[in-house]
Each structure stands twice: as structure tokens, then as C-alpha cells.
Design a protein around this motif. Sequence first.
Motif, PDB file in Angstrom:
ATOM      1  N   THR A   1       5.135  -7.307   9.100  1.00 23.82           N
ATOM      2  CA  THR A   1       4.205  -6.755   8.113  1.00 23.82           C
ATOM      3  C   THR A   1       4.893  -6.430   6.789  1.00 23.82           C
ATOM      4  O   THR A   1       4.234  -6.248   5.772  1.00 23.82           O
TER       5      THR A   1
ATOM      6  N   ILE B   1       2.591  -2.079   1.601  1.00 22.32           N
ATOM      7  CA  ILE B   1       1.574  -2.379   2.615  1.00 22.32           C
ATOM      8  C   ILE B   1       0.889  -3.684   2.206  1.00 22.32           C
ATOM      9  O   ILE B   1       0.722  -3.938   1.020  1.00 22.32           O
TER      10      ILE B   1
ATOM     11  N   SER C   1      -2.551  -5.895   3.186  1.00 29.27           N
ATOM     12  CA  SER C   1      -3.800  -5.867   3.958  1.00 29.27           C
ATOM     13  C   SER C   1      -4.604  -7.108   3.610  1.00 29.27           C
ATOM     14  O   SER C   1      -4.568  -7.560   2.473  1.00 29.27           O
TER      15      SER C   1
ATOM     16  N   ILE D   1      -2.372  -5.627   7.965  1.00 28.86           N
ATOM     17  CA  ILE D   1      -2.087  -4.319   8.559  1.00 28.86           C
ATOM     18  C   ILE D   1      -3.327  -3.751   9.268  1.00 28.86           C
ATOM     19  O   ILE D   1      -3.212  -2.830  10.072  1.00 28.86           O
TER      20      ILE D   1
END
Length: 423
Positions: free
Chosen positions: A348, A384, A386, A389
Motif C-alpha cells: 500500500t 495513503i 485510495s 486502502i
Amino acid sequence: MIDIKRIRENPQKFTDGAKAKKFDVDIDRLLAVDAALLDCRKRLQDIATEKNSVGKSIPKLSADEKQAALGRLGELKNAEAQLNEQIKNLQPVFDEIMQQVPQPPAADVPSGEDDTENVELRKWGTIRKFDFEPKDHVELGISLGIIDIERGVKLAGTRNYFLKGAGALLHWAVLRFALDYMIGKGYTPMSVPLLMKDEAMRGTGYYPGAEEQTYRMDRDDLNLAGTAEVPVTAYHCGEILSAEQLPIKSVAMSTCFRREAGAAGKDTRGLYRIHQFDKVEQVIIAENDEEKSKAHHQEILANSEAVMQALGLPYRVVNVCTGDLGRGQVQKYDIEAWMPSRNSYGETHSASRFYDFQARRMNLRYKTAAKKNVFCHTLNNTVIASPRILIPILELNQNADGSVNVPAALAPYMHGREVITER
RNA sequence: GGAGAGGUGACCGAGUGGCUUAAGGUAACGGUUUGCUAAACCGUCGUAGGAGUACAACUUCUACCGGGGGUUCGAAUCCCCCCCUCUCCGCCA
């Protein structure tokens, strides 16, 4: 890009480094071309010196002397043209090989062929045991009406998707949470252009190499960046910064576009491998100092771990092995989150340090206290990304009735929704 | 998309073929003077690559005036192509 002087001094180091990283590059040929180019330039310089002095004397000469001088200049001009021709042939060869010489890996990078040989450094969190049959994120997403892959494919082809309602909210919630976290750490937020010139792609080291992975706007000679790393790292390219400005710490949120060529048939289910996603990325532009670089590397890794911990997602950190490193990376740590549907950890995050590899390519320098211009060091890491995630978030927080609990850290961004339920 | 004006060092700005080795100024740095600050004065003050030396200092050479090509013995200066910025017009979320 590597300093040619360092290659001249210790060619073996770069031959070995390339081999470990599984890049093919002919260092011997590079050095031969380099020597030939140096010789041509030296001779050219001598000719220029003579031309300049003869040329300058011309207005003061008698008619006869002038004829002789002009004759000599003619000879010099021919010799010059020949040398220029040689350089014209050699230079592109030199440039091409130089672009390809990989940065040798750091000493503590494990040797290995591919990602199966990455070395686990640590684990965090406990992996949830379900007392019911858990659904995967696709089933959850469809039943909750928050993920619509079918219509994504209908309109944009394979590996495309829509997020709806609480799904869209959750997507933006993790991004906003991550962004706020980084701003709290003092990183400067940036909104960035994503259609990048070839120059920026080369500067960051994506070209040559990643052309097949990149959506390209041929009509405009522009490339859709696969990450905000490109605009943020290249932001100061061609500039000379002052030492006091460093380190420059930035965070950017952007959409990322990837063709995923060559990945046909791989990770075809769900939101794992997709053509378009959003990512919060951290970048540090730092002084040319190995120890400081390492410290920054630990810092950006720690930032991302803190975000994962705040979200309550179990993960592990791996030290990426030589065979899985990119051309410019000295060292890379990946964070992998536990994904129940894969029954394994899935990548990730990816934290890289480059030394001055990128800075050299983009001519990014700073002036030291001693007034020397030196290439910066650059680093970056995912904060992060997405919706990838969302896979562990949805799958790990699901309930037996098919609803999903929202992680507490995201509550402020969810418009009061603590549980995502069927509507 | 159309028309015009521009692009010279960290910044401003002069420079229409050799006297440019890029004037002059600002900022910065060092010094002198000074009760402190300021001012004044003097000096230093671009990048890259060669050579001399083992490195550095230093000396010297070469290249660089948006980028590329051309004319010329010689180009910041003349010619061609391209890029970028600004202004006006058109279109537009």
C-alpha cells in the motif's frame, strides 16, 4: 543520473550495482565513449584558443599577413568540423547510456531476484479472526451500494470503477485524514499539475523505462503523471536553492493514472489494481548528506506507519531487495497492509530515497555555506492511496450483518456516519 | 485560435559585427571610517568543463546573453526555425 566522475573512479561498483538490480548497462562502452569525447573536446578547445587569437589579430595585419592568417583559419575550421562531427555521433550514445546507469543499492539492501525476496522488518497490529464467513470488498461494496465496478467498466473499460455514497465519502475521508496528518507534521500542502512534459518524467527517473505504464497525450506531448511525486519533486528543477531552505517537505494529493500494461490477468478482481486512483504523497528535498537522507527516509516511513496505526490497519514493513528496486532508488521500504480477501499482505506504500539521482537529472541544486552548488537529495513515500486502502478498511471492519464500521479516526470526515449500512 | 511586444548575470538594466574581458546600478559578503544604527568609501561578487598539480587554493584556457541552426576570419548584436512571458481580441468551466 550518476556523476560520470564516480563511474570513472570505480566502474566495478556500477557494473555490480546494475547486475544486482537486474538492469542491463554497458559500463565499459560508456567509459570508452567518455574517453573519446574528452579527447575530442580537448582538441576542440585547443583549436578554439588558436582561432580566437588569430581572429583577434586580423584587423592589425598587412594584406599578405591577413591572407596567411585566413588560410590558417580555414584549416582550423576544417579540423573543428571533423571533431564536431565525431562529438555529434558520440554524445547521444553517451547520454543514452548515462540515463540508464542505475544507482547502486545501499549496503543494507537485501539481495534478491524479485518481490518474493523482500525482507520483512517488522509487523504491527493483530490480524482479525472472523467468527462468520467474511465477504471481500467487492461483495461488500456491491451489497452496500458503495462500489460500482460494472458501470465503471461500461464507461471506461476494465480496471475502472465508481464509488458512491458512503464509498465516496470513505475514499475522501482517508485522503483528507492523511493530508491533515501531514500538514500537522509541518509539510507544505500542494495542489499540482498532472500533465507533465517529458522533461519532468525524465527528471524523476520515470523515463526512459516507464513509457508503457504511462498515459501519453501525443497531440500535446504531455504525460499523465502516475503519482504526484513527479510534479512535486520536479517543482524546483533547474533552480539553485539556498541551504537554509532545506529540507523542503511537501505533501500533495492528486489523482494517479497508470496503464498497468503487462499486468493483464493480474489482480483483476476489485479495487487492487486499477487505472486511476487518488493518493496523498510526501516528498522531501534535502541536503546532499547520506546520514540526513537516511534520517528523512525513516521519518517519511514513520509518518505513513502512524497513519496506518491511526486507521487500525495491521501491516508489515519490508526492506525491498535489490532485484525489486527501481533504477534510481538507493533503498526502498514498502508498507503492506493485511488484506483478508488476498489472505496476505498487499503493498500500500512505497518509501524511496534516491540520493542525488533525481536531482542530477533535473538539475536541482542548492548553495552550501561554502558557496558551492551541490545537487540535492530527494525522497518520497505514499501517505495513503485510495481506493486500494479501502480493501483492508472495508474487509477488516465488516460485521456479520454485512455492515461496515467506520474507523474512529475518520469520523470527522464522514458526515456523522459511524456505520455503513445497506440503504 | 488571431494580432502585437518582449526574453541579457541573484535582481534591474545598457549594449545594431572586433574597444564586451557583458557597462552601470541594486542586493549580498569582507574591510575602512564610526558612540550604536545608517551613510560614505575600498574590495569581492555567475555557471559548467578542460589543463597545470596528489587534492585544495591559485593560475590559465574554453563554452554559455531563452533553445536550436545559419551567415562571417569574428555574433548578445545579422538571418531562419522553435519555446516561453506579457498585452489586446476571440472562445470557454
